[in-house]
Structure formats: structure tokens, C-alpha cells
Design a protein around this motif. Structure first.
Motif, mmCIF file in Angstrom:
data_model
loop_
_atom_site.group_PDB
_atom_site.id
_atom_site.type_symbol
_atom_site.label_atom_id
_atom_site.label_comp_id
_atom_site.label_asym_id
_atom_site.label_seq_id
_atom_site.Cartn_x
_atom_site.Cartn_y
_atom_site.Cartn_z
ATOM 1 N N LEU A 2 -82.985 -22.409 -7.311
ATOM 2 C CA LEU A 2 -84.251 -22.495 -8.039
ATOM 3 C C LEU A 2 -85.351 -21.787 -7.270
ATOM 4 O O LEU A 2 -85.493 -22.002 -6.061
ATOM 5 N N ARG A 3 -86.105 -20.971 -7.957
ATOM 6 C CA ARG A 3 -87.311 -20.359 -7.401
ATOM 7 C C ARG A 3 -88.466 -20.891 -8.238
ATOM 8 O O ARG A 3 -88.555 -20.593 -9.430
ATOM 9 N N ILE A 4 -89.298 -21.687 -7.617
ATOM 10 C CA ILE A 4 -90.378 -22.378 -8.324
ATOM 11 C C ILE A 4 -91.704 -21.878 -7.769
ATOM 12 O O ILE A 4 -91.927 -21.922 -6.560
ATOM 13 N N PHE A 5 -92.566 -21.413 -8.654
ATOM 14 C CA PHE A 5 -93.841 -20.827 -8.248
ATOM 15 C C PHE A 5 -95.021 -21.638 -8.798
ATOM 16 O O PHE A 5 -94.998 -22.075 -9.942
ATOM 17 N N GLY A 6 -96.017 -21.839 -7.946
ATOM 18 C CA GLY A 6 -97.251 -22.493 -8.367
ATOM 19 C C GLY A 6 -97.363 -23.954 -7.982
ATOM 20 O O GLY A 6 -98.373 -24.587 -8.279
ATOM 21 N N ASP A 31 -96.661 -27.296 -5.009
ATOM 22 C CA ASP A 31 -96.528 -27.598 -3.583
ATOM 23 C C ASP A 31 -95.086 -28.039 -3.292
ATOM 24 O O ASP A 31 -94.270 -28.213 -4.208
ATOM 25 N N ASP A 32 -94.777 -28.239 -2.023
ATOM 26 C CA ASP A 32 -93.402 -28.556 -1.617
ATOM 27 C C ASP A 32 -92.898 -29.865 -2.214
ATOM 28 O O ASP A 32 -91.726 -29.964 -2.594
ATOM 29 N N ALA A 44 -86.449 -30.021 -8.171
ATOM 30 C CA ALA A 44 -85.059 -29.819 -7.760
ATOM 31 C C ALA A 44 -84.240 -31.067 -8.063
ATOM 32 O O ALA A 44 -83.077 -30.977 -8.497
ATOM 33 N N ASP A 45 -84.830 -32.225 -7.873
ATOM 34 C CA ASP A 45 -84.172 -33.487 -8.199
ATOM 35 C C ASP A 45 -83.962 -33.616 -9.709
ATOM 36 O O ASP A 45 -82.894 -34.025 -10.167
ATOM 37 N N VAL A 46 -84.967 -33.246 -10.479
ATOM 38 C CA VAL A 46 -84.869 -33.288 -11.948
ATOM 39 C C VAL A 46 -83.767 -32.346 -12.427
ATOM 40 O O VAL A 46 -83.025 -32.660 -13.369
ATOM 41 N N ALA A 47 -83.630 -31.194 -11.777
ATOM 42 C CA ALA A 47 -82.606 -30.220 -12.177
ATOM 43 C C ALA A 47 -81.204 -30.812 -12.137
ATOM 44 O O ALA A 47 -80.336 -30.423 -12.923
ATOM 45 N N GLU A 48 -80.978 -31.766 -11.254
ATOM 46 C CA GLU A 48 -79.666 -32.395 -11.151
ATOM 47 C C GLU A 48 -79.351 -33.310 -12.326
ATOM 48 O O GLU A 48 -78.211 -33.741 -12.485
ATOM 49 N N ARG A 49 -80.337 -33.584 -13.169
ATOM 50 C CA ARG A 49 -80.138 -34.500 -14.286
ATOM 51 C C ARG A 49 -80.494 -33.889 -15.637
ATOM 52 O O ARG A 49 -80.751 -34.622 -16.600
ATOM 53 N N THR A 50 -80.498 -32.559 -15.738
ATOM 54 C CA THR A 50 -80.750 -31.967 -17.055
ATOM 55 C C THR A 50 -79.553 -32.273 -17.957
ATOM 56 O O THR A 50 -78.445 -32.528 -17.468
ATOM 57 N N PRO A 51 -79.745 -32.258 -19.270
ATOM 58 C CA PRO A 51 -78.631 -32.594 -20.172
ATOM 59 C C PRO A 51 -77.382 -31.737 -19.971
ATOM 60 O O PRO A 51 -76.273 -32.268 -19.909
#
Length: 128
Positions: free
Chosen positions: A91-95, A97-98, A105-112
Motif C-alpha cells: 500500500l502506498r498511502i498519501f496525505g 500521518d503514520d 493497513a489494518d483495514v486492508a486486511e478486512r476488506t470483503p
């Protein structure tokens, strides 16, 4: 939830995919495998679905939190490692903070689609 029809004729291996939403996709194999490279390969379509779901879900979450997310880039690589298929997702996330990036990144692990792929899905084939 999702529905589509894939059709192939005599062309090697040009496949038309009609989705219930009215969209049409083309899938094919590269010329080195006997196709014409006229569309995404079947495995590319799999990772495209995962990438789209990841990006959309992260955008939705950031919007819900009113975070100033500029953009998300989801890089995906599907490969066979030790006799098993593995998807590497970066993941490259712009805009943000850390801490916000870590939360996404945590949410990405639980996408449908992530959960569906991780759990596996039964496929029932019927001959009509």
C-alpha cells in the motif's frame, strides 16, 4: 452479489465476460501461451478485484473518518511460492500521518474481497 457470463469461441484464448451490471471485460492469454494478449489474464482479473476492493474500502474508511487522504496505490503480485499461491500486496498511502496509514493497513486486511480470498470459497459447477 455479483454475476457474469464468460464466453469463448474458436479464438485462442480471447474470452468475453459480460457482467450483470452491464459492463464488459475481455480476458486473454499472452502470445507466448497461444493467445493474443487482447485482455487481462484470468489471474490479473483476480488481483484486479482485490486491488479495486482494497482501494475503494480504504477511500470509504478515510471519507467516513474525514481524513485528508489524497490517494491510495495498491501494488499486487501473485506468484507461486513453495507450491502455494501467494499474493503480495503493498500500500502506498498519501496525505495521512503514520497512525492513519497504519489504521488503513489494518483495514486492508478486512476488506470483503480480502476476507473471501483468505477464507477460500466453494465453487459448485453445474452442467446445463
Amino acid at each position: 452479489m455479483a454475476q457474469g457470463t464468460a464466453r469463448i469461441g474458436r479464438d485462442h484464448y480471447h474470452t468475453h465476460i459480460d457482467l450483470a451490471s452491464g459492463h464488459t471485460l475481455v480476458s486473454d492469454e499472452p502470445s507466448v501461451l497461444g493467445g493474443e494478449g487482447a485482455g487481462a489474464t484470468p489471474y490479473e482479473l483476480v488481483i484486479a478485484g482485490l486491488g479495486a476492493c482494497t482501494a475503494i474500502t480504504l477511500r470509504m474508511y478515510a471519507d467516513l473518518k474525514s481524513w485528508p487522504l489524497e490517494s491510495v496505490q495498491v501494488d499486487l503480485h501473485l506468484a507461486r511460492k513453495d507450491n502455494a499461491m501467494v499474493i503480495e500486496r503493498s500500500l502506498r498511502i498519501f496525505g495521512l500521518d503514520d497512525a492513519q496509514k497504519a489504521r488503513l493497513a489494518d483495514v486492508a486486511e478486512r476488506t470483503p474481497v480480502t476476507l473471501t480470498l483468505k477464507a477460500g470459497i466453494p465453487i459448485r459447477t453445474h452442467l446445463l
